[in-house]
Scaffold this motif. Structure first.
Motif, mmCIF file in Angstrom:
data_model
loop_
_atom_site.group_PDB
_atom_site.id
_atom_site.type_symbol
_atom_site.label_atom_id
_atom_site.label_comp_id
_atom_site.label_asym_id
_atom_site.label_seq_id
_atom_site.Cartn_x
_atom_site.Cartn_y
_atom_site.Cartn_z
ATOM 1 N N GLU A 1 0.872 -1.179 0.000
ATOM 2 C CA GLU A 1 0.000 0.000 0.000
ATOM 3 C C GLU A 1 0.910 1.231 0.000
ATOM 4 O O GLU A 1 1.482 1.580 1.037
ATOM 5 C CB GLU A 1 -0.939 0.020 1.198
ATOM 6 N N SER A 2 1.071 1.824 -1.159
ATOM 7 C CA SER A 2 2.026 2.921 -1.280
ATOM 8 C C SER A 2 1.626 3.842 -2.431
ATOM 9 O O SER A 2 0.831 3.477 -3.294
ATOM 10 C CB SER A 2 3.436 2.370 -1.506
ATOM 11 N N THR A 3 2.212 5.041 -2.431
ATOM 12 C CA THR A 3 1.980 6.026 -3.482
ATOM 13 C C THR A 3 3.257 6.203 -4.299
ATOM 14 O O THR A 3 4.349 6.337 -3.740
ATOM 15 C CB THR A 3 1.563 7.380 -2.882
ATOM 16 N N PHE A 4 3.108 6.195 -5.612
ATOM 17 C CA PHE A 4 4.244 6.334 -6.516
ATOM 18 C C PHE A 4 4.046 7.555 -7.400
ATOM 19 O O PHE A 4 2.924 7.990 -7.652
ATOM 20 C CB PHE A 4 4.384 5.089 -7.402
ATOM 21 N N ASN A 5 5.157 8.088 -7.894
ATOM 22 C CA ASN A 5 5.114 9.221 -8.814
ATOM 23 C C ASN A 5 5.564 8.863 -10.219
ATOM 24 O O ASN A 5 5.485 9.695 -11.122
ATOM 25 C CB ASN A 5 5.982 10.372 -8.275
ATOM 26 N N ALA A 6 6.061 7.631 -10.397
ATOM 27 C CA ALA A 6 6.534 7.199 -11.712
ATOM 28 C C ALA A 6 5.951 5.836 -12.045
ATOM 29 O O ALA A 6 5.941 4.923 -11.200
ATOM 30 C CB ALA A 6 8.058 7.145 -11.749
ATOM 31 N N LYS A 7 5.468 5.682 -13.269
ATOM 32 C CA LYS A 7 4.869 4.424 -13.713
ATOM 33 C C LYS A 7 5.886 3.284 -13.662
ATOM 34 O O LYS A 7 5.534 2.140 -13.350
ATOM 35 C CB LYS A 7 4.315 4.598 -15.124
ATOM 36 N N GLU A 8 7.149 3.577 -13.967
ATOM 37 C CA GLU A 8 8.187 2.544 -13.972
ATOM 38 C C GLU A 8 8.380 1.941 -12.589
ATOM 39 O O GLU A 8 8.627 0.729 -12.462
ATOM 40 C CB GLU A 8 9.505 3.142 -14.475
ATOM 41 N N ASP A 9 8.256 2.770 -11.535
ATOM 42 C CA ASP A 9 8.396 2.257 -10.167
ATOM 43 C C ASP A 9 7.250 1.315 -9.819
ATOM 44 O O ASP A 9 7.450 0.298 -9.147
ATOM 45 C CB ASP A 9 8.443 3.416 -9.168
ATOM 46 N N VAL A 10 6.050 1.665 -10.277
ATOM 47 C CA VAL A 10 4.894 0.799 -10.040
ATOM 48 C C VAL A 10 5.097 -0.547 -10.731
ATOM 49 O O VAL A 10 4.838 -1.610 -10.159
ATOM 50 C CB VAL A 10 3.599 1.464 -10.553
ATOM 51 N N GLU A 11 5.579 -0.506 -11.958
ATOM 52 C CA GLU A 11 5.793 -1.734 -12.730
ATOM 53 C C GLU A 11 6.793 -2.655 -12.048
ATOM 54 O O GLU A 11 6.557 -3.863 -11.923
ATOM 55 C CB GLU A 11 6.275 -1.378 -14.129
ATOM 56 N N GLN A 12 7.912 -2.112 -11.578
ATOM 57 C CA GLN A 12 8.927 -2.924 -10.911
ATOM 58 C C GLN A 12 8.395 -3.534 -9.628
ATOM 59 O O GLN A 12 8.640 -4.713 -9.336
ATOM 60 C CB GLN A 12 10.166 -2.076 -10.622
ATOM 61 N N CYS A 13 7.656 -2.743 -8.868
ATOM 62 C CA CYS A 13 7.131 -3.215 -7.586
ATOM 63 C C CYS A 13 6.085 -4.313 -7.788
ATOM 64 O O CYS A 13 6.123 -5.356 -7.128
ATOM 65 C CB CYS A 13 6.531 -2.040 -6.821
ATOM 66 N N LEU A 14 5.147 -4.087 -8.712
ATOM 67 C CA LEU A 14 4.118 -5.093 -8.967
ATOM 68 C C LEU A 14 4.715 -6.356 -9.566
ATOM 69 O O LEU A 14 4.278 -7.476 -9.245
ATOM 70 C CB LEU A 14 3.055 -4.523 -9.908
ATOM 71 N N SER A 15 5.710 -6.212 -10.413
ATOM 72 C CA SER A 15 6.361 -7.370 -11.019
ATOM 73 C C SER A 15 6.962 -8.264 -9.947
ATOM 74 O O SER A 15 6.811 -9.494 -9.981
ATOM 75 C CB SER A 15 7.440 -6.912 -12.002
ATOM 76 N N TRP A 16 7.633 -7.667 -8.983
ATOM 77 C CA TRP A 16 8.269 -8.444 -7.904
ATOM 78 C C TRP A 16 7.220 -9.154 -7.050
ATOM 79 O O TRP A 16 7.342 -10.352 -6.747
ATOM 80 C CB TRP A 16 9.118 -7.519 -7.041
ATOM 81 N N ILE A 17 6.157 -8.426 -6.674
ATOM 82 C CA ILE A 17 5.130 -9.014 -5.795
ATOM 83 C C ILE A 17 4.388 -10.146 -6.495
ATOM 84 O O ILE A 17 4.164 -11.218 -5.917
ATOM 85 C CB ILE A 17 4.139 -7.922 -5.321
ATOM 86 N N LEU A 18 3.991 -9.917 -7.742
ATOM 87 C CA LEU A 18 3.235 -10.945 -8.474
ATOM 88 C C LEU A 18 4.065 -12.214 -8.686
ATOM 89 O O LEU A 18 3.541 -13.327 -8.618
ATOM 90 C CB LEU A 18 2.760 -10.381 -9.805
ATOM 91 N N LYS A 19 5.360 -12.036 -8.903
ATOM 92 C CA LYS A 19 6.220 -13.214 -9.099
ATOM 93 C C LYS A 19 6.428 -13.947 -7.780
ATOM 94 O O LYS A 19 6.513 -15.203 -7.758
ATOM 95 C CB LYS A 19 7.562 -12.786 -9.670
ATOM 96 N N GLN A 20 6.506 -13.207 -6.671
ATOM 97 C CA GLN A 20 6.698 -13.840 -5.363
ATOM 98 C C GLN A 20 5.454 -14.618 -4.918
ATOM 99 O O GLN A 20 5.573 -15.594 -4.172
ATOM 100 C CB GLN A 20 7.030 -12.761 -4.319
ATOM 101 N N HIS A 21 4.289 -14.191 -5.357
ATOM 102 C CA HIS A 21 3.037 -14.831 -4.925
ATOM 103 C C HIS A 21 2.311 -15.475 -6.114
ATOM 104 O O HIS A 21 1.080 -15.536 -6.150
ATOM 105 C CB HIS A 21 2.132 -13.806 -4.237
ATOM 106 N N LYS A 22 3.091 -15.941 -7.060
ATOM 107 C CA LYS A 22 2.532 -16.578 -8.258
ATOM 108 C C LYS A 22 1.831 -17.880 -7.896
ATOM 109 O O LYS A 22 2.357 -18.682 -7.120
ATOM 110 C CB LYS A 22 3.666 -16.829 -9.276
#
Length: 286
Positions: free
Chosen positions: A265-286
């Motif tokens: 649960e966080s706020t981002f200012n760049a789309k690239e940061d969101v992509e990296q964060c979601l990529s890591w979480i989705l892969k960890q909980h695949k």
């Protein structure tokens, strides 16, 4: 750098043919023509005044020409002399002519709405001036800012739809299946803070129901939601635009569906940061 290619042009020729009475020299016709030109001059004055204060958001004013960066294309606004060749020549057929016409119509209608609002204010008894209360200065209309703000906001929604599709591909989903998930399962709620839907505005008698210009009057920048379920995870992305800076912040939340546990649960200012964060979480909980 390559010179920009013209992809659309508003129908100035057609407008002049429709609005200007050429063959009737009566007093009524002269008044009608004068009102048209007065309104058009007022419209361009408001556009120039507003554009001068939007230089920080990629709006340039050079020699009475306004140039607005509209995500992938430029919007150019300039005054047209009635005796110019362009005013006498039919508008060329271009793919984005309709969009150009719609933007100009939006400016005209919004200026009418602003003028109507100013007239309504005259019904309110004036407040005695004091040190704490100063006389209001004449302000220009807000015409260009909403176009930039909603264009950028809608473009960001499309970008995040593509971002989520690419994340599904990273997880091993084939392209056709990923596209199906985005089109069928992704929930997109646009403009969830539309003032017409908020109780505080509905209670005000001076506001009309379902008034699209209320979004401009209230100066409430749009917020939209994208919600996607993937396996046991639920992803919430809130895109919130800023009226002042036209920046878009991204509030992201990821929870487990079964346990309701919040993983992010966080706020981002760049789309690239969101992509990296979601990529890591989705892969960890695949």
């Amino acid at each position: 750098n390559e010179s920009p290619q013209l992809i659309g042009q508003s129908d100035s020729y057609g407008t002049l043919q429709r609005e200007i009475i050429h063959e009737d020299e009566s007093f009524v016709s002269k008044v009608k023509n004068s009102r048209f030109f007065i309104f058009e001059n007022e419209l361009f004055w408001h556009l120039m005044k507003e554009a001068a204060g939007l230089i920080t958001v990629q709006v340039n004013v050079v020699d009475s020409c306004i140039k607005v960066d509209l995500v992938g294309c430029y919007l150019q606004l300039e005054a047209l002399r009635i005796d110019s060749e362009e005013a006498k020549t039919p508008t060329p057929q271009l793919p984005a002519n309709n969009r150009a016409d719609q933007i100009i119509k939006f400016f005209r209608i919004l200026l009418c709405a602003n003028n109507y609002k100013n007239i309504q204010k005259l019904r309110i008894p004036p407040v005695a001036l004091s040190k704490e209360v100063s006389a209001q200065k004449n302000k220009h209309g807000v015409l260009i800012r909403p176009v930039i703000m909603y264009t950028k906001h809608n473009h960001m929604i499309d970008q995040f739809k593509e971002l989520l599709r690419s994340l599904l591909l990273e997880l091993g989903t084939d392209d056709a299946r990923a596209m199906e998930i985005i089109e069928r399962d992704l929930i997109v709620k646009k403009y969830v803070n539309d003032p017409n839907l908020l109780q505080q505005f509905q209670e005000l008698k001076r506001c009309y129901n379902n008034d699209p210009f209320l979004r401009v009057y209230s100066k409430m920048a749009p917020s939209s939601l994208l919600i996607l379920k993937n396996g046991n995870l639920k992803v919430w992305i809130e895109l919130s635009s800023s009226y002042a800076t036209l920046h878009i912040s991204m509030n992201v939340k990821v929870t487990k569906i079964d346990s309701k546990e919040t993983l992010l649960e966080s706020t981002f200012n760049a789309k690239e940061d969101v992509e990296q964060c979601l990529s890591w979480i989705l892969k960890q909980h695949k």
